[in-house]
Design an enzyme around this catalytic site. Sequence first.
Site, short mmCIF file in Angstrom:
data_model
loop_
_atom_site.label_atom_id
_atom_site.label_comp_id
_atom_site.label_asym_id
_atom_site.label_seq_id
_atom_site.Cartn_x
_atom_site.Cartn_y
_atom_site.Cartn_z
CB CYS A 31 21.27 13.47 -56.30
SG CYS A 31 20.85 13.69 -54.56
CB CYS A 34 20.12 10.45 -54.61
SG CYS A 34 19.15 11.96 -54.75
#
Length: 300
Positions: A31, A34
Amino acid sequence: MIDVTVATFEAEVIAASMQTPVLVDFWAPWCGPCKTLGPILEKLETDYAGRFKLVKIDTEQEQELAGMFGIRSIPTCVLMVGGQPVDGFMGAQPESEVRAFLDKHLPSVDEVQAEQEQDEALDALADGDTDAALERLQHAVATDPANDDARFDYVKLLLQLGHSDDARVAFAPVIAKAAGSLRLGALKTWMDAQDASDAAGGDALAGFDAAIAANKRDFTARYGRARWLMAQQRWTDAMDELLEILMRDKGWSEDAARKTYIAVLEIIEPPRVQVAEGQIPPQDPVVASYRRRLSSVVLS
């Protein structure tokens, strides 16, 4: 920052949030957002110096935990307080937005410092060092004037030590709250009992005893005697006298005896202690016994 799994979730998140707010970062290695948010969260954990705990949950490895929280997109952050989720946000928020989120929910620096002072004061009391306890509680109230628990402990200790004038000064900022607070109301009841005792004079006890001997239903004398005993910090004797009223007239004088009895219980209740989730705090045997006696009389 701690990586949490199903095996460690109970200890690192649920139990830990009983003491300190826990921010749970749901993320995954693939991600991109993230990877942007992660360093911001780690920086803020350092900046906030213990005001919250950061944990990370890899949603790829810990799908059970992700499902438990209903995670649909990442990154998602959930703030846990007292074992429960209280708020959260999704997406890679800028540092300013994350700070605003944290500041909305976390105790201030002053609140944290005051709580630490209060804990140290209770430790000092347990060791019998009343001077150190008084100093710590004074600092706690000065640091966080809105901390009514610290103020209760401070005023209570001042009264126990006979510093009535100082106690009244410390109590003045919260006197308006007394009617709506069991603990603060108990302190006011104690100080009112001291005033009544002072007004009754040094030979008041003999007068109360004589009046009661002449008429066991002289509840005004019994109540005056109970308040005199409160002023002398003879707590169980005071409750015994109040029970004598309650056994004869439960609602006397707009429930004054019961309310005063409950105030005494609140005053003599030992300081609250932290226990693990699911455990019952230990009960003081005297307090437990007198609570049962009150229930027995009131419900009979």
